[in-house]
Design a protein around this motif. Structure first.
Motif, PDB file in Angstrom:
ATOM      1  N   GLY A 220      56.967  36.374  37.928  1.00 54.47           N
ATOM      2  CA  GLY A 220      55.755  37.481  37.551  1.00 54.47           C
ATOM      3  C   GLY A 220      55.440  38.386  38.697  1.00 54.47           C
ATOM      4  N   ASP A 221      55.371  37.932  39.775  1.00 47.39           N
ATOM      5  CA  ASP A 221      55.509  38.886  40.866  1.00 47.39           C
ATOM      6  C   ASP A 221      55.772  40.272  40.488  1.00 47.39           C
ATOM      7  OD1 ASP A 221      53.954  37.156  41.763  1.00 47.39           O
ATOM      8  OD2 ASP A 221      55.443  36.243  43.623  1.00 47.39           O
ATOM      9  N   LEU A 222      57.044  40.345  40.237  1.00 48.77           N
ATOM     10  CA  LEU A 222      57.954  41.327  40.308  1.00 48.77           C
ATOM     11  C   LEU A 222      57.346  42.052  39.002  1.00 48.77           C
ATOM     12  CD1 LEU A 222      61.998  40.933  40.145  1.00 48.77           C
ATOM     13  CD2 LEU A 222      60.553  42.489  41.970  1.00 48.77           C
ATOM     14  N   ALA A 223      56.331  41.998  37.806  1.00 47.07           N
ATOM     15  CA  ALA A 223      55.836  42.640  36.935  1.00 47.07           C
ATOM     16  C   ALA A 223      54.374  43.182  37.516  1.00 47.07           C
ATOM     17  CB  ALA A 223      55.605  41.617  35.833  1.00 47.07           C
ATOM     18  N   LEU A 224      54.146  42.503  38.433  1.00 53.49           N
ATOM     19  CA  LEU A 224      52.426  42.649  39.094  1.00 53.49           C
ATOM     20  C   LEU A 224      52.932  43.877  40.005  1.00 53.49           C
ATOM     21  CD1 LEU A 224      49.305  42.866  39.579  1.00 53.49           C
ATOM     22  CD2 LEU A 224      50.246  41.154  41.589  1.00 53.49           C
ATOM     23  N   ALA A 225      54.050  44.047  40.655  1.00 51.53           N
ATOM     24  CA  ALA A 225      54.754  45.065  41.527  1.00 51.53           C
ATOM     25  C   ALA A 225      54.927  46.065  40.745  1.00 51.53           C
ATOM     26  CB  ALA A 225      55.857  44.600  42.248  1.00 51.53           C
ATOM     27  N   GLU A 226      55.266  46.163  39.861  1.00 52.00           N
ATOM     28  CA  GLU A 226      56.004  47.669  38.659  1.00 52.00           C
ATOM     29  C   GLU A 226      54.950  47.940  38.200  1.00 52.00           C
ATOM     30  OE1 GLU A 226      58.173  48.432  37.778  1.00 52.00           O
ATOM     31  OE2 GLU A 226      60.270  47.319  37.945  1.00 52.00           O
ATOM     32  N   PHE A 227      53.535  46.945  37.649  1.00 52.44           N
ATOM     33  CA  PHE A 227      52.078  47.730  37.083  1.00 52.44           C
ATOM     34  C   PHE A 227      51.253  48.080  38.263  1.00 52.44           C
ATOM     35  CE2 PHE A 227      47.433  47.003  36.817  1.00 52.44           C
ATOM     36  CZ  PHE A 227      47.147  47.715  35.579  1.00 52.44           C
ATOM     37  N   ILE A 228      51.338  48.203  39.527  1.00 55.44           N
ATOM     38  CA  ILE A 228      51.300  48.362  40.691  1.00 55.44           C
ATOM     39  C   ILE A 228      51.650  49.935  41.350  1.00 55.44           C
ATOM     40  CG2 ILE A 228      50.583  48.806  43.370  1.00 55.44           C
ATOM     41  CD1 ILE A 228      50.121  45.091  43.479  1.00 55.44           C
ATOM     42  N   LEU A 229      53.180  49.902  41.413  1.00 59.19           N
ATOM     43  CA  LEU A 229      53.598  50.912  41.373  1.00 59.19           C
ATOM     44  C   LEU A 229      53.190  52.071  40.494  1.00 59.19           C
ATOM     45  CD1 LEU A 229      57.291  50.356  42.732  1.00 59.19           C
ATOM     46  CD2 LEU A 229      55.437  51.478  43.719  1.00 59.19           C
ATOM     47  N   ASP A 230      53.650  51.316  38.750  1.00 50.57           N
ATOM     48  CA  ASP A 230      52.582  52.773  38.088  1.00 50.57           C
ATOM     49  C   ASP A 230      51.826  52.956  37.908  1.00 50.57           C
ATOM     50  OD1 ASP A 230      55.403  52.052  36.493  1.00 50.57           O
ATOM     51  OD2 ASP A 230      54.206  50.748  35.385  1.00 50.57           O
ATOM     52  N   GLY A 231      50.682  52.089  39.053  1.00 52.58           N
ATOM     53  CA  GLY A 231      49.651  52.815  39.314  1.00 52.58           C
ATOM     54  C   GLY A 231      49.596  54.099  40.109  1.00 52.58           C
ATOM     55  N   ARG A 232      50.320  53.882  41.082  1.00 55.64           N
ATOM     56  CA  ARG A 232      50.614  54.806  42.025  1.00 55.64           C
ATOM     57  C   ARG A 232      50.624  56.676  41.626  1.00 55.64           C
ATOM     58  NH1 ARG A 232      52.605  51.710  47.052  1.00 55.64           N
ATOM     59  NH2 ARG A 232      50.900  50.109  47.794  1.00 55.64           N
ATOM     60  N   ARG A 233      51.577  56.786  40.465  1.00 56.47           N
ATOM     61  CA  ARG A 233      52.303  57.540  39.749  1.00 56.47           C
ATOM     62  C   ARG A 233      51.514  58.491  39.818  1.00 56.47           C
ATOM     63  NH1 ARG A 233      56.167  54.149  37.916  1.00 56.47           N
ATOM     64  NH2 ARG A 233      58.396  53.871  38.542  1.00 56.47           N
TER      65      ARG A 233
END
Length: 233
Positions: A220-233
């Protein structure tokens, strides 16, 4: 910001990832279309472009890593083979370093923390250079209530305002860390700061970590990491 010292940056990615529960160890799983480890390495190349990077891998993963680098046209840092424990893996890397001077710094970072920011890296490195400081460790406040178990199974609450969750990269004067890793292994060595403290280098200061500097441990941490990356764009 003051000029940064020369750094040797050890990225530890020799784990088997058993807790992750996937066919691949977590450091090789895809994050935003590329292996997690690519993001981690690029974070250090961005933050410390003049520093050296040593990538610690399990010997059994080296060929897979080289194949990933070929497929994605990614330039690998120098590789060091890890050992049976994190302590041994870091020690293998530390003992390969030569030519460091009193002003240089060694950082040690988890390969599965791909979202570390330049500011978190810079703060730890600069703090490790302060006079009389033996090392610096990023940390964040704990938001959950915590309890400590006793041997009989009972528990007692701890004051969470006095506790901190420790992150990486941990940063140390190069000569001091090499000295400390001359010690024999102890089960008390939970991170590099604990190795330093066992040698007598106990003045480890805390720097500002980040809630986004997550460690990929469960799927599940991968999904959280994807979410964080999306927020940085």
């Amino acid at each position: 910001m003051s000029s940064l010292p020369y750094t040797f940056n050890i990225i530890v990615a020799a784990g088997s990832g058993l807790r992750f529960g996937a066919d691949l160890p977590k450091q090789f799983c895809m994050l935003d279309g590329r292996p997690v480890l690519f993001h981690t390495i690029e974070a250090f190349r961005k933050a410390l472009p003049d520093g050296e990077i040593l990538l610690v891998l399990s010997e059994s993963h080296v060929d897979m890593w080289r194949d990933l680098c070929y497929r994605f046209d990614f330039v690998s840092p120098d590789i060091v083979c890890g050992g049976s424990s994190r302590w041994e893996s870091v020690r293998n890397a530390v003992m390969t370093l030569h030519g460091e001077n009193p002003e240089s710094v060694i950082t040690v970072h988890d390969g599965a923390r791909p979202l570390v920011s330049s500011s978190v890296i810079h703060d730890a490195v600069m703090a490790a250079c302060m006079p009389g400081v033996d090392g610096a460790v990023p940390a964040i406040a704990i938001t959950d209530s915590v309890r400590m178990l006793d041997d009989d199974g009972s528990s007692m609450p701890l004051a969470r305002q006095r506790l901190r969750a420790v992150q990486t990269p941990q940063a140390f004067p190069a000569g001091l860390l090499k000295e400390a890793y001359g010690l024999p292994f102890s089960p008390d060595f939970t991170d590099d700061a604990s190795v330093m403290a066992a040698y007598g280098h106990e003045n480890i200061i805390l720097t500002e970590g980040s809630a986004e500097n997550i460690k990929i441990t469960h799927r599940g941490d991968l999904a959280l990491a994807e979410f964080i990356l999306d927020g940085r764009r």
